[in-house]
Design a protein around this motif. Sequence first.
Motif, PDB file in Angstrom:
ATOM      1  N   LYS A 238      15.892  24.915-137.251  1.00  0.00           N
ATOM      2  CA  LYS A 238      15.200  26.331-137.187  1.00  0.00           C
ATOM      3  C   LYS A 238      13.809  26.293-136.862  1.00  0.00           C
TER       4      LYS A 238
ATOM      5  N   SER B 185      11.100  34.547-138.949  1.00  0.00           N
ATOM      6  CA  SER B 185      11.571  34.354-140.438  1.00  0.00           C
ATOM      7  C   SER B 185      12.881  33.713-140.347  1.00  0.00           C
ATOM      8  N   LEU B 186      13.268  33.068-141.611  1.00  0.00           N
ATOM      9  CA  LEU B 186      14.780  32.265-141.756  1.00  0.00           C
ATOM     10  C   LEU B 186      15.446  33.413-142.411  1.00  0.00           C
ATOM     11  N   ALA B 187      16.777  33.242-142.476  1.00  0.00           N
ATOM     12  CA  ALA B 187      17.527  34.452-143.139  1.00  0.00           C
ATOM     13  C   ALA B 187      17.351  34.252-144.676  1.00  0.00           C
ATOM     14  N   ASN B 188      17.165  33.125-145.192  1.00  0.00           N
ATOM     15  CA  ASN B 188      16.800  32.969-146.789  1.00  0.00           C
ATOM     16  C   ASN B 188      15.774  31.788-146.842  1.00  0.00           C
ATOM     17  N   ALA B 189      15.457  31.589-148.105  1.00  0.00           N
ATOM     18  CA  ALA B 189      14.731  30.372-148.450  1.00  0.00           C
ATOM     19  C   ALA B 189      15.520  29.285-148.834  1.00  0.00           C
TER      20      ALA B 189
ATOM     21  N   TYR C  73      16.542  26.737-147.374  1.00  0.00           N
ATOM     22  CA  TYR C  73      16.768  25.936-146.221  1.00  0.00           C
ATOM     23  C   TYR C  73      16.201  24.357-146.539  1.00  0.00           C
TER      24      TYR C  73
ATOM     25  N   THR D  60       9.152  30.152-148.680  1.00  0.00           N
ATOM     26  CA  THR D  60       9.676  31.644-148.446  1.00  0.00           C
ATOM     27  C   THR D  60      10.395  31.494-147.106  1.00  0.00           C
ATOM     28  N   THR D  61      10.822  32.765-146.667  1.00  0.00           N
ATOM     29  CA  THR D  61      11.465  32.937-145.107  1.00  0.00           C
ATOM     30  C   THR D  61      10.509  32.757-144.161  1.00  0.00           C
ATOM     31  N   SER D  62       9.326  33.004-144.543  1.00  0.00           N
ATOM     32  CA  SER D  62       8.327  32.911-143.493  1.00  0.00           C
ATOM     33  C   SER D  62       7.428  31.783-143.309  1.00  0.00           C
TER      34      SER D  62
END
Length: 101
Positions: free
Chosen positions: A10, A46-50, A52, A73-75
């Motif tokens: 990602k 941003s990722l879909a959720n944290a 990862y 965080t997602t960002s």
Amino acid sequence: SGDAGQRTAKAWVRYDQVANSTLDSFNVSSVTDNTTGEFTVNFSSSLANANYAVAGISEDDRYLSFHNSVAPTTSAVKLQCTHYNGSRYDEDNNSIIVFGD
């Protein structure tokens, strides 16, 4: 297991903290040099959720880990570069890769 989207990185970055320079990256808008041995990787999208996974390497008997006071965080994700003796150091060869949703 997991779907095909989870098998593709990602984000990734090669970062020189000594020169505060991003050498190359994917889905990384910037890297913030916070203080000695600590930096934040900011994602372009941003990722879909944290939830990862992050893998990273540094050099000279140092290792990268999540910063102990800031959750991913997602960002963005905040990392620290630590020597086996416990001290934090800026290094010029840090590589990070992120997998998740």
